[in-house]
Write an enzyme that holds these catalytic residues in place. Sequence first.
Site, PDB file in Angstrom:
ATOM      1  N   CYS A 213       0.866  -1.159   0.000  1.00 12.37           N
ATOM      2  CA  CYS A 213       0.000   0.000   0.000  1.00 12.37           C
ATOM      3  C   CYS A 213       0.915   1.224   0.000  1.00 12.37           C
ATOM      4  O   CYS A 213       2.068   1.129   0.416  1.00 12.37           O
ATOM      5  CB  CYS A 213      -0.888  -0.027   1.234  1.00 12.37           C
ATOM      6  SG  CYS A 213      -2.343   0.998   1.058  1.00 12.37           S
TER       7      CYS A 213
ATOM      8  N   CYS B  31      -4.101  -1.134  -2.407  1.00 13.21           N
ATOM      9  CA  CYS B  31      -4.625   0.205  -2.690  1.00 13.21           C
ATOM     10  C   CYS B  31      -4.365   0.536  -4.154  1.00 13.21           C
ATOM     11  O   CYS B  31      -3.376   0.099  -4.738  1.00 13.21           O
ATOM     12  CB  CYS B  31      -4.049   1.255  -1.741  1.00 13.21           C
ATOM     13  SG  CYS B  31      -2.382   1.809  -2.076  1.00 13.21           S
TER      14      CYS B  31
ATOM     15  N   CYS C 231       6.738  -0.651  -9.401  1.00 11.45           N
ATOM     16  CA  CYS C 231       7.287  -1.359  -8.246  1.00 11.45           C
ATOM     17  C   CYS C 231       8.744  -1.717  -8.489  1.00 11.45           C
ATOM     18  O   CYS C 231       9.187  -1.825  -9.634  1.00 11.45           O
ATOM     19  CB  CYS C 231       6.500  -2.649  -7.997  1.00 11.45           C
ATOM     20  SG  CYS C 231       4.799  -2.380  -7.506  1.00 11.45           S
TER      21      CYS C 231
END
Length: 170
Positions: free
Chosen positions: A11, A87, A95
């Site tokens: 998140c 989220c 990422c």
Amino acid sequence: MTPPRHVLFLCTGNAARSIMAEAYLNSAGKGRFVAHCAGSHPQGRVNPFARELLAGHGMDTTGLSSKSWDEFARAGAPTMDFVITVCDQAAGEVCPFWPGRPVTAHWGVNDPAKVEGGDEDKRKAFARAFAELSRRIDRLLAVPVASLDPAAAAKTLTDIARGVAAEWTP
């Protein structure tokens, strides 16, 4: 015996949803899963409503912390089997590279920390988010993940997010 699967919940702030998911999976999936959580821009503290809710469900909150996802992309970090964003903002971010090529999925859950109002309104929002996460995690626990290839695991995680009851065969 199959070694436990490592799951990383992500998140942005890593203060509520991913914290609750980590604590619940570690509690409910003992021996089968080891859960971790992190954020792209961690707040550096666990939301007190998340901590209160987890303690109220009898879960140990010792050791829960808000930390950067970079900790899990470094050499020596546990190799993840699954990386799940909880989220929408984190799902849209680039990422880090996760060693081991984990299966990824998105389980979007409304942010209870954004709810305005009094403490009871906030507690209700945290309870709703926790209920949604725990339902999904319970579905994950019902799956024989050790027998799934990566493509089947990815489909299963996506089906769990959509609330689809897949048929699993061991």
